[in-house]
Scaffold this motif. Sequence first.
Motif, PDB file in Angstrom:
ATOM      1  N   HIS A   1    -122.318 -24.039 103.747  1.00 62.79           N
ATOM      2  CA  HIS A   1    -122.604 -23.904 102.304  1.00 62.79           C
ATOM      3  C   HIS A   1    -121.330 -23.793 101.478  1.00 62.79           C
ATOM      4  N   ARG A   2    -120.241 -23.487 102.147  1.00 62.73           N
ATOM      5  CA  ARG A   2    -119.008 -23.194 101.409  1.00 62.73           C
ATOM      6  C   ARG A   2    -117.889 -24.099 101.896  1.00 62.73           C
ATOM      7  N   GLN A   3    -117.669 -25.184 101.174  1.00 61.51           N
ATOM      8  CA  GLN A   3    -116.624 -26.110 101.586  1.00 61.51           C
ATOM      9  C   GLN A   3    -115.258 -25.622 101.090  1.00 61.51           C
ATOM     10  N   ILE A   4    -114.237 -26.121 101.758  1.00 57.61           N
ATOM     11  CA  ILE A   4    -112.880 -25.720 101.402  1.00 57.61           C
ATOM     12  C   ILE A   4    -112.536 -26.333 100.042  1.00 57.61           C
ATOM     13  N   SER A   5    -111.882 -25.532  99.222  1.00 57.82           N
ATOM     14  CA  SER A   5    -111.493 -26.018  97.903  1.00 57.82           C
ATOM     15  C   SER A   5    -109.985 -25.819  97.705  1.00 57.82           C
ATOM     16  N   PRO A   6    -109.237 -26.865  97.451  1.00 57.06           N
ATOM     17  CA  PRO A   6    -109.648 -28.271  97.346  1.00 57.06           C
ATOM     18  C   PRO A   6    -110.075 -28.841  98.708  1.00 57.06           C
ATOM     19  N   LEU A   7    -110.916 -29.838  98.661  1.00 62.43           N
ATOM     20  CA  LEU A   7    -111.534 -30.385  99.871  1.00 62.43           C
ATOM     21  C   LEU A   7    -110.505 -30.794 100.931  1.00 62.43           C
ATOM     22  N   LYS A   8    -109.376 -31.363 100.472  1.00 64.22           N
ATOM     23  CA  LYS A   8    -108.347 -31.823 101.426  1.00 64.22           C
ATOM     24  C   LYS A   8    -107.193 -30.828 101.553  1.00 64.22           C
ATOM     25  N   TYR A   9    -107.503 -29.572 101.316  1.00 64.83           N
ATOM     26  CA  TYR A   9    -106.524 -28.482 101.395  1.00 64.83           C
ATOM     27  C   TYR A   9    -105.684 -28.554 102.667  1.00 64.83           C
TER      28      TYR A   9
END
Length: 274
Positions: free
Chosen positions: A84-92
């Motif tokens: 439910h909780r993606q890494i932010s920023p996505l390509k971190y």
Amino acid sequence: MPQNNGRVSMRLRRLITLSVVGALLIGTAGVLGLPKILSDQAANLPETIQTIADQVQAKPVTIFDPPKHSIDEADSIWVVVNKHRQISPLKYQPTNLVFPTLPKPKVQNPFGLQLREEAALATEEMAAALSEEGIGTLILNSGFRTYKNQQGLYNRTRDTRGLAVAEKLSARPGHSEHQLGLAADFSVKGQGCVIMVCFGNTEAGRWIAENAHEYGFVLRYPKGYKPITGFQYEPWHFRYVGVELATEMKTNGIKTLEEFWGLDAAPDYLAPAG
Ligand SMILES: [Zn+2]
């Protein structure tokens, strides 16, 4: 004069009457406890302050409430990443990636993996302890993965074993703790069950599960918690959160980060695979 005397005596009588009434009033008030109430209030004052102090103490301000570190920011050692909780920023990509310094790098880090500095140090310490306890030689099977690495892993699993298996076993890119540089997959030389559920029953697997918190790691996908974490039991996958949080969870018997922080259970992704 008699008139004057009369007036004086009248005034005197009024004065006496007033005094008597006043004395009576004060006396009655005393009997009724008016001065007592006042004195009780005065006596209660320090007690009230003490009560407030007690109330403040009853809700202790700890490092967890409010959290000392963010649970949302990718750079934080407490960040919670799940379906439910993606890494932010996505390509971190973390900035402080290092190779852990292990006594036998070719054996212990055969794939030349990096971890975030904190997690690398914890790995070094745990490897040393494992060795000193005579449990064996710790091996790092997986560490930091870029968004692209994770995408490749997920796509390969999907293409060879199907979407359902990829969704079940491999995190979507942007949803893996390995992308944080804070997750490590461990095995121990000669004990087998490398990246297998049976690792949990090896001497090393049991030791790590029992002691990892002392180095800041938590067993991220415990047995029977798939409805909360979204992943089946992974006795090899450990997440670095630091000694404070790992120990707090261990001491209180709280198995998942989702439960510790009161977050939604994340058994599935919110959006279909696309
Ligand atoms: Zn892993």
